[in-house]
Design an enzyme around this catalytic site. Structure first.
Site, mmCIF file in Angstrom:
data_model
loop_
_atom_site.group_PDB
_atom_site.id
_atom_site.type_symbol
_atom_site.label_atom_id
_atom_site.label_comp_id
_atom_site.label_asym_id
_atom_site.label_seq_id
_atom_site.Cartn_x
_atom_site.Cartn_y
_atom_site.Cartn_z
ATOM 1 C CB SER A 145 -0.969 -0.030 1.183
ATOM 2 O OG SER A 145 -1.987 0.928 1.053
ATOM 3 C CG ASP A 202 -7.279 -2.583 -4.067
ATOM 4 O OD1 ASP A 202 -8.048 -2.051 -3.240
ATOM 5 O OD2 ASP A 202 -6.045 -2.458 -4.028
ATOM 6 C CG HIS A 236 -5.715 -2.317 -0.365
ATOM 7 N ND1 HIS A 236 -5.276 -1.567 -1.442
ATOM 8 C CD2 HIS A 236 -5.045 -1.844 0.714
ATOM 9 C CE1 HIS A 236 -4.375 -0.684 -1.031
ATOM 10 N NE2 HIS A 236 -4.218 -0.825 0.266
#
Length: 284
Positions: A70, A155, A188
Site C-alpha cells: 500500500s 481492490d 487490497h
C-alpha cells in the site's frame, strides 16, 4: 514497509529471513516517536534506512531489495527513483500517485505534487475516486531496478487501471525489468500464504473507518511465537458467528502451530539515530 495504518509489521520480514534473506522491517508512521501524520514524513528517513541496511556487515553488497504494501509500496517506488542502492523491489497493491508525504528526491528534484487529504475523505473507502483527473505517475524505472508489481483485481481502494497505466507509460526499453501480476478475486492486501486474513480495516492515520465486522480477524503481532490454529470437524454447516454455540457438535478437532520465525533467525530491535524497526538475520 507496511501501509498508512502505521505501526511496525514484522511478519513478512521474518518469513523472508527464515528463508535465508537478511530483512529489515522498517516503521515510519505511528510507532514510538515517529510521525503520526503522512504530511510529516521526511523522505530522507527512508534514504537513511537504505544506507544503513546496505552497509550492514551481514548484508551482501550489490544492492538491496525493498518490499512495500500500500503506502509502503509507493515509498518503494520512490526509493527506486531516488537511489541506485535499491536493485529490486516488490510493490504490493498500491497506487502510482503520491499522497501527502515524501518531499524532495535529490537536489532540485521534487516528487509530483501531493493530493490533499480532503480528496480522500470525500471519496470514502474508494480512495481512487479522490485522484481522478489528477494521476501523476512515479517513474520508478529510472535506475533500472527490477520491479515486481502485485495487484488485486477486486481492490476497492486502488484501481488496477493505475498499474496498467504505469506499464503503458514506461519506456519500452525499461519494461523488461517490470513484472505485473493481477490476481483475480483479490482485494487490497495480498499476504503470504497461511497468515491470518481480514475483511475490514481501520485507518487512524487517514481517519477512515469502513466498518469493522462482527468477528474481526486480527493480525498476530508477536512473530516470535507461533500462530495457533484450531481445526474442527462438525456435524453440519454452521456459520462462523454461531460456531461456539452450545448446540454445535464437534466430531473431531486438532491444534496446529504455524511459525513465522525459524529458530535460527536472530531478531534485533533497531533504534539507530531516528530509525525504528527490527532486523532479522538468518543463520550464517
Amino acid at each position: 514497509m507496511f501501509g498508512s495504518t502505521g505501526g511496525l509489521a514484522e511478519f513478512r520480514a521474518v518469513l523472508m529471513a527464515s528463508r535465508g534473506f537478511a530483512c529489515f522491517a522498517l516503521a515510519y508512521l505511528r510507532c514510538d516517536d515517529l510521525p503520526t501524520s503522512l504530511a510529516d514524513i521526511d523522505f530522507d528517513y527512508f534514504l537513511d534506512a537504505v544506507d544503513w541496511l546496505a552497509s550492514h556487515p551481514s548484508v551482501q553488497p550489490g544492492g538491496i531489495g525493498v518490499v512495500g504494501t500500500s503506502k509502503g509500496g509507493e515509498l518503494a517506488f520512490l526509493l527506486g527513483m531516488a537511489t541506485d542502492q535499491v536493485s529490486e523491489f516488490s510493490r504490493l497493491r498500491t497506487s502510482n500517485v503520491n499522497i501527502p508525504s515524501a518531499a524532495s528526491i535529490g537536489e532540485g528534484s521534487v516528487v509530483p505534487r501531493c493530493i490533499q487529504l480532503d480528496d480522500l475523505y470525500k471519496s470514502g473507502r474508494d480512495f481512487w475516486k479522490g485522484f481522478e483527473n489528477q494521476i501523476l505517475l512515479h517513474q520508478a524505472w529510472t535506475n533500472n531496478a527490477k520491479i515486481l508489481y502485485l495487484c488485486g483485481e477486486d481492490d476497492g481502494v486502488w484501481r488496477t487501471d493505475f498499474a496498467n497505466t504505469f506499464i503503458g507509460t514506461c519506456p519500452e526499453e525499461k519494461r523488461k525489468n517490470i513484472e505485473l501480476i493481477i490476481y483475480p478475486g483479490t482485494g487490497h492486501l495480498i499476504e503470504p500464504p497461511y497468515v491470518p486474513v481480514f475483511t475490514s480495516w481501520n485507518n487512524k492515520t487517514l481517519g477512515v473507518d469502513p466498518g469493522v465486522s462482527k468477528d474481526p480477524l486480527l493480525r498476530k503481532r508477536d512473530v516470535t511465537t507461533p500462530f495457533v490454529l484450531k481445526l474442527s470437524v462438525i456435524d453440519d454447516h454452521v456459520p462462523f458467528a454461531d460456531f461456539h454455540m452450545a448446540t454445535t457438535v464437534v466430531l473431531a478437532s486438532d491444534r496446529l502451530e504455524r511459525w513465522y520465525k525459524h529458530n535460527t533467525v536472530r531478531r534485533i530491535v533497531v533504534r539507530e539515530g531516528s530509525l525504528r524497526g527490527t532486523l532479522f538475520l538468518p543463520a550464517e
